[in-house]
Motif scaffolding. Sequence first.
Motif, short mmCIF file in Angstrom:
data_model
loop_
_atom_site.label_atom_id
_atom_site.label_comp_id
_atom_site.label_asym_id
_atom_site.label_seq_id
_atom_site.Cartn_x
_atom_site.Cartn_y
_atom_site.Cartn_z
N MET A 36 15.20 52.68 46.06
CA MET A 36 16.41 52.04 46.59
C MET A 36 16.77 50.78 45.80
N GLU A 37 15.78 49.98 45.48
CA GLU A 37 16.04 48.76 44.72
C GLU A 37 16.58 49.08 43.33
N ASP A 38 15.99 50.11 42.68
CA ASP A 38 16.48 50.52 41.36
C ASP A 38 17.92 51.01 41.44
N THR A 39 18.20 51.83 42.47
CA THR A 39 19.56 52.35 42.64
C THR A 39 20.54 51.23 42.94
N LEU A 40 20.09 50.25 43.74
CA LEU A 40 20.96 49.11 44.07
C LEU A 40 21.33 48.34 42.81
N VAL A 41 20.37 48.15 41.92
CA VAL A 41 20.65 47.47 40.65
C VAL A 41 21.68 48.26 39.84
N GLU A 42 21.51 49.59 39.79
CA GLU A 42 22.43 50.42 39.02
C GLU A 42 23.84 50.37 39.61
N VAL A 43 23.93 50.44 40.94
CA VAL A 43 25.25 50.43 41.59
C VAL A 43 25.93 49.09 41.38
N ARG A 44 25.19 48.01 41.47
CA ARG A 44 25.79 46.69 41.26
C ARG A 44 26.23 46.52 39.80
N SER A 45 25.46 47.07 38.88
CA SER A 45 25.87 47.01 37.48
C SER A 45 27.15 47.81 37.27
N SER A 46 27.22 48.98 37.91
CA SER A 46 28.44 49.79 37.82
C SER A 46 29.62 49.05 38.44
N SER A 47 29.38 48.40 39.57
CA SER A 47 30.44 47.63 40.23
C SER A 47 30.94 46.52 39.32
N ALA A 48 30.01 45.87 38.63
CA ALA A 48 30.41 44.78 37.73
C ALA A 48 31.31 45.31 36.62
N ARG A 49 30.99 46.49 36.09
CA ARG A 49 31.83 47.08 35.04
C ARG A 49 33.21 47.44 35.57
N VAL A 50 33.25 48.00 36.76
CA VAL A 50 34.54 48.39 37.36
C VAL A 50 35.40 47.16 37.62
N ILE A 51 34.77 46.09 38.12
CA ILE A 51 35.50 44.85 38.38
C ILE A 51 36.05 44.27 37.07
N ALA A 52 35.25 44.34 36.01
CA ALA A 52 35.71 43.86 34.71
C ALA A 52 36.89 44.69 34.22
N ASP A 53 36.82 46.00 34.42
CA ASP A 53 37.94 46.88 34.03
C ASP A 53 39.19 46.53 34.84
N ARG A 54 39.02 46.22 36.11
CA ARG A 54 40.18 45.87 36.95
C ARG A 54 40.84 44.59 36.46
N LYS A 55 40.02 43.62 36.10
CA LYS A 55 40.58 42.36 35.60
C LYS A 55 41.38 42.61 34.32
N ALA A 56 40.84 43.46 33.45
CA ALA A 56 41.56 43.77 32.21
C ALA A 56 42.87 44.49 32.50
N ALA A 57 42.84 45.43 33.46
CA ALA A 57 44.06 46.17 33.83
C ALA A 57 45.08 45.23 34.47
N ASN A 58 44.60 44.29 35.26
CA ASN A 58 45.50 43.34 35.91
C ASN A 58 46.19 42.44 34.88
N ARG A 59 45.42 42.04 33.86
CA ARG A 59 46.02 41.23 32.78
C ARG A 59 47.06 42.05 32.03
N ARG A 60 46.75 43.33 31.79
CA ARG A 60 47.70 44.20 31.11
C ARG A 60 48.97 44.39 31.95
N LEU A 61 48.82 44.51 33.28
CA LEU A 61 49.98 44.67 34.15
C LEU A 61 50.87 43.43 34.09
N THR A 62 50.25 42.28 34.12
CA THR A 62 51.02 41.03 34.04
C THR A 62 51.78 40.96 32.72
N GLN A 63 51.11 41.41 31.66
CA GLN A 63 51.72 41.36 30.34
C GLN A 63 52.92 42.31 30.24
N VAL A 64 52.77 43.54 30.68
CA VAL A 64 53.87 44.51 30.55
C VAL A 64 55.02 44.17 31.50
#
Length: 228
Positions: A36-64
């Motif tokens: 469970m602890e290993d899976t939790l680390v993996e899920v949080r890492s995945s969440s961090a990547r998704v959040i980073a992608d969202r921030k990039a998409a939000n910046r792109r939306l503001t730009q366009v």
Amino acid sequence: MGIFSRMTDIINSNINSLLDQAEDPEKMIRLIIQEMEDTLVEVRSSSARVIADRKAANRRLTQVQAEADSWEEKAKLAISKGREDLARAALQEKQAIAEEVTVVEAELKATDEHIGQLNDEVAQLQQKLSDAKAKQKAMMMRTKTVESRIKVKRQMHREALDSAFQRFEHFERRMDTLESQLESMDVGRDVPPDLAAEINALEDDERITDELERLKSEMKGEGAKDSQ
């Protein structure tokens, strides 16, 4: 291979059932918690990547969106200058950018849904992990209690055995004393009866011999007197 192969396996798992089927429940609960602890680390890492992608998409939306607004302003300027052809071209650019805005907005919406799903899964996983750790703590306390009770019982049995051995040793010492007293009463009485009788017979024979010699001596004396 882990105990759980997917996030849903963990969320839908029945920890009690796994522990009931395990030959070594303590080892099993440790493995479950580690998984469970290993899976939790993996899920949080995945969440961090998704959040980073969202921030990039939000910046792109503001730009366009800014680019779309810019082309609209240019179209207005062209109209004011009587250049409808330029205004039309500017609006075409704006329309193309508007399509990109739609795509980015859809991407953001999907990303937000993904983040929401990850948050729910992390919350459920965290709850499962907390439950597993609570079960591990209860199991350790139960094991400690049982071990303490076994230790107390062993100590009680040891004390009972020690007491029994002490009583037995005391009985042995008492028997030794009684046997010694009995043996002391027989001191001097251990000469075989036949030997004692033989010794007495020798003493009697010696007295008789002495008496015989006395008589012989007396008789010799009387014989000497008669011959005179």
